[in-house]
Write a protein that holds these residues in place. Sequence first.
Motif, PDB file in Angstrom:
ATOM      1  N   ILE A 106     179.295 -53.541  32.921  1.00  0.00           N
ATOM      2  CA  ILE A 106     180.179 -54.332  33.779  1.00  0.00           C
ATOM      3  C   ILE A 106     179.455 -55.562  34.308  1.00  0.00           C
ATOM      4  CG2 ILE A 106     181.421 -54.328  35.978  1.00  0.00           C
ATOM      5  CD1 ILE A 106     182.069 -51.357  35.430  1.00  0.00           C
ATOM      6  N   ASP A 107     178.232 -55.377  34.776  1.00  0.00           N
ATOM      7  CA  ASP A 107     177.472 -56.496  35.342  1.00  0.00           C
ATOM      8  C   ASP A 107     177.127 -57.531  34.273  1.00  0.00           C
ATOM      9  OD1 ASP A 107     177.582 -55.240  37.783  1.00  0.00           O
ATOM     10  OD2 ASP A 107     175.544 -54.441  37.698  1.00  0.00           O
ATOM     11  N   LEU A 109     178.758 -58.169  31.455  1.00  0.00           N
ATOM     12  CA  LEU A 109     179.975 -58.891  31.089  1.00  0.00           C
ATOM     13  C   LEU A 109     180.377 -59.870  32.196  1.00  0.00           C
ATOM     14  CD1 LEU A 109     182.055 -56.031  29.435  1.00  0.00           C
ATOM     15  CD2 LEU A 109     181.175 -58.078  28.292  1.00  0.00           C
ATOM     16  N   GLY A 110     180.255 -59.426  33.449  1.00  0.00           N
ATOM     17  CA  GLY A 110     180.595 -60.301  34.566  1.00  0.00           C
ATOM     18  C   GLY A 110     179.725 -61.543  34.594  1.00  0.00           C
ATOM     19  N   VAL A 114     183.199 -62.447  31.876  1.00  0.00           N
ATOM     20  CA  VAL A 114     184.242 -61.498  31.448  1.00  0.00           C
ATOM     21  C   VAL A 114     184.447 -60.490  32.572  1.00  0.00           C
ATOM     22  CG1 VAL A 114     184.946 -59.810  29.714  1.00  0.00           C
ATOM     23  CG2 VAL A 114     183.539 -61.777  29.045  1.00  0.00           C
ATOM     24  N   THR A 115     185.508 -60.687  33.329  1.00  0.00           N
ATOM     25  CA  THR A 115     185.758 -59.827  34.487  1.00  0.00           C
ATOM     26  C   THR A 115     187.104 -59.124  34.432  1.00  0.00           C
ATOM     27  OG1 THR A 115     186.658 -61.720  35.717  1.00  0.00           O
ATOM     28  CG2 THR A 115     184.301 -61.241  35.994  1.00  0.00           C
ATOM     29  N   ASP A 116     187.913 -59.449  33.420  1.00  0.00           N
ATOM     30  CA  ASP A 116     189.249 -58.858  33.319  1.00  0.00           C
ATOM     31  C   ASP A 116     189.647 -58.818  31.847  1.00  0.00           C
ATOM     32  OD1 ASP A 116     191.791 -57.900  34.226  1.00  0.00           O
ATOM     33  OD2 ASP A 116     192.606 -59.899  33.891  1.00  0.00           O
ATOM     34  N   ALA A 135     183.564 -48.437  31.356  1.00  0.00           N
ATOM     35  CA  ALA A 135     183.360 -49.790  31.887  1.00  0.00           C
ATOM     36  C   ALA A 135     184.606 -50.649  31.709  1.00  0.00           C
ATOM     37  CB  ALA A 135     182.157 -50.445  31.207  1.00  0.00           C
ATOM     38  N   VAL A 136     185.188 -50.648  30.509  1.00  0.00           N
ATOM     39  CA  VAL A 136     186.347 -51.519  30.289  1.00  0.00           C
ATOM     40  C   VAL A 136     187.578 -51.005  31.032  1.00  0.00           C
ATOM     41  CG1 VAL A 136     185.473 -52.421  28.110  1.00  0.00           C
ATOM     42  CG2 VAL A 136     187.011 -50.427  28.078  1.00  0.00           C
ATOM     43  N   GLU A 138     187.457 -49.864  33.990  1.00  0.00           N
ATOM     44  CA  GLU A 138     187.276 -50.410  35.328  1.00  0.00           C
ATOM     45  C   GLU A 138     187.513 -51.915  35.363  1.00  0.00           C
ATOM     46  OE1 GLU A 138     183.749 -49.066  37.319  1.00  0.00           O
ATOM     47  OE2 GLU A 138     184.187 -46.950  36.897  1.00  0.00           O
ATOM     48  N   LEU A 139     187.464 -52.561  34.197  1.00  0.00           N
ATOM     49  CA  LEU A 139     187.760 -53.994  34.103  1.00  0.00           C
ATOM     50  C   LEU A 139     189.235 -54.261  33.809  1.00  0.00           C
ATOM     51  CD1 LEU A 139     184.633 -55.260  32.108  1.00  0.00           C
ATOM     52  CD2 LEU A 139     185.145 -55.629  34.533  1.00  0.00           C
ATOM     53  N   GLY A 140     190.029 -53.189  33.748  1.00  0.00           N
ATOM     54  CA  GLY A 140     191.467 -53.362  33.596  1.00  0.00           C
ATOM     55  C   GLY A 140     192.031 -53.107  32.222  1.00  0.00           C
TER      56      GLY A 140
END
Length: 270
Positions: A106-107, A109-110, A114-116, A135-136, A138-140
Amino acid sequence: MSGSRLAVWGDPIAHSKSPALHAAAYSVLGLDWEYERRQVSAADFPGVLDSLDRSWRGLSLTMPLKEAAFRATASRDRHADLTGAVNTLLLGSELSGFNTDVGGIIDALGEAGVTDVRSVRILGAGATAASALVAVAELGATDVDVRARRPERAAGLVELGGRLQVSVTRDALSAPSTPVDLTIATLPSGTALDTDLAERLASDGGVLFDAAYAPWPSALASVWGNGPVVSGLGMLLHQAVRQIRIFRHGDPAVELPDEPHVLAAMRAAL
């Protein structure tokens, strides 16, 4: 939790960058901790773990020990429970297990913007694929297409998707595909797909996050064209930050003192 000895275990382990990352962080934090690497097989893991004395504070685990570490723990965080994999052990009166790979993805990608995401393709069906799926989610992500050489190995990911309320399908690597926002490759380092297949995956694969980082660029990253590509080094870096939070505070969500400085020193050590 008074020990000062730590290590990364795995098989193989000589390639690990973890000792350099942790040493850089401990120097900034002013911690007189020792962090080493040790080759430990899955068969030897229980006995070696039992041999540790009170001088030990914690362990980082890489393949093939994440599932064995999961079984050894008395308590686990949510990410470890979901994935069935532990990559961080906090030693003390009981063994506490954590999965920091999820947060590391997640971190990373952020950091790449890439946050969504909504649609994702995951290449591979092992422990890292499970972390990628969490992880994905949690990213939606709502739809995840798992591709593997042996699709039957992805049955657990389909079940995990149900728990996460994510629609997960599984298919062969070469099956026809539809465009996705993000592709996460969890294939072993050095994997080289057929060029035609790799180019087809790249043509509708969106952003590529390749968990492999040695060698870099990976074979898949080399054919990704003009699409954005994120190296697995980001995951390695950020999961290590979360590990150090655990070793320092017992909680992967509690930031380190002067964490931006710590992160910069760790990045320079890569």
